[in-house]
Scaffold this motif. Structure first.
Motif: not given
Length: 364
Positions: A120-127, A321-332
């Motif tokens: 979900e973070m990848g989809r959010q950032v790249t479109g 791409s590297i493990d991060n907290g914002i990707m968990i916030a985005q999907a959550g």
């Protein structure tokens, strides 16, 4: 809506704060910080030591993230944390921290699948709207496509993950773990001049990396290219790793050559199974996520394949791409907006949490 994301499935502890405006405008990243546990050269990170690192840094990072974002505790709508998959000790440390914050602040919890967070973070950032996803990291290797509210796994590793293969070979060579063993392998590979033949293990839609690792480890040992003193290079070797070479009777093979050969082989395997999935579902676009996704050579090889098929390759830089907290916030936060909650008594963690176990309610 504002969510705080807590990630700690491996050696990186990340805290991120995400804002989703109610008017439907693009999401805003308010804070995204992390701290990495770095073991000595020639060693991997053990669950016990990594869990201790996460416990020591958890409160510090949460406080710093709130300060950087300017967000007050009362403004936070939900606390999102990594439920799994990952290493047991580190996951448990973050789950305990998330429950503590929930009780302290009176905020609901959202348990997030680590793999879905990457996607979900990848989809959010790249479109990228609906690409084939190649998820490559230290603990996971999967080719994924979305269908009917699930991320379906088309192919995966049969043993160790591709990132784990790279990390363990870095230990064999005695390469530093700072900033990351895979990154240091990548820099060495750029200096490689000759391709050494090593096994190529694609089995249908799946890959196998343990045999490749064993073969190239044996080769490095036989050529005297392994790290000295039980795996730790001396200063001269560390400063010029590719200068340490042995003759094979025809030409000299260096550590850089082995790193180059390993990358070329395993990334070719990943490109093959990704292309097969693209042909199966009729997709032209590829999204690469996970820690290994930041590798420039993998992006280049995947890009050549995608362009030949009239498509594109999407990838993010190391911030996402590297493990991060914002990707968990985005999907959550996406799940939270659909009414999903994790009750306090269910706010546990699991080392085995399959990507296709998640019911993706936020996608059509």
């Amino acid at each position: 809506m504002i969510a705080i994301g807590l990630e700690g499935s491996a050696n990186k502890l990340g805290v991120g704060i995400m804002l989703h405006p109610k008017d439907g405008s693009p999401a805003q990243i308010l804070s995204n910080i992390r701290h990495t546990y770095v073991p000595p050269p020639g060693e991997g990170f053990l669950p016990k030591d990594t869990a201790q690192h996460h416990r020591a840094w958890f409160v510090k990072l949460v406080k710093q993230s709130l300060k950087d974002s300017g967000v007050r505790v009362e403004d936070v709508d939900c606390i999102c944390y990594t439920k799994g998959p990952g290493m047991g000790g580190p996951l448990q440390s973050v789950a305990v921290g998330a429950r503590m914050l929930s009780l302290l602040w009176g905020k609901p919890l959202v348990g997030v699948n680590h793999c879905v967070g990457h996607i979900e973070m990848g989809r959010q950032v790249t479109g990228a709207s609906n690409p084939i996803v190649l998820y490559v990291s230290g603990g996971n290797t999967q080719v994924i496509a979305y269908s009917s509210h699930r991320y379906r796994i088309f192919g995966e590793t049969l043993d160790i993950a591709v990132g784990n293969c790279l990390d363990r070979f870095a230990r064999v060579l005695g390469i530093s773990n700072d900033p990351a063993p895979g990154y240091n392998i990548e820099q060495l590979a750029k200096k490689g001049a000759q391709l050494v033949e090593i096994p190529y293990a694609v089995k249908g839609m799946d890959c196998s990396f343990s045999g490749i690792l064993g073969h190239i480890e044996t080769l490095a040992n036989s050529l005297g290219l392994n790290g000295v003193s039980g795996g730790a290079c001396d200063d001269a070797a560390q400063n010029d790793l590719d200068g340490n070479s042995q003759s094979n009777g025809k030409s000299k093979i260096t550590q850089a050559d082995l790193c180059f050969s390993l990358q070329e082989t395993i990334y070719a395997m990943l490109v093959e199974i990704t292309e097969r999935a693209m042909a199966h579902v009729g997709s032209k676009d590829v999204l690469i996520v996970g820690g290994v996704a930041s590798n420039e050579r993998l992006q280049e090889m995947m890009g050549i394949m995608a362009r030949d098929r009239g498509g594109n390759v999407f990838a993010t830089d190391e911030r996402y791409s590297i493990d991060n907290g914002i990707m968990i916030a985005q999907a959550g936060l996406m799940a939270y907006k659909q009414g999903f909650r994790t009750e306090l008594e269910d706010a546990t963690c699991t080392q085995r949490f399959r990507t296709d176990d998640v019911f993706v309610t936020w996608r059509d």
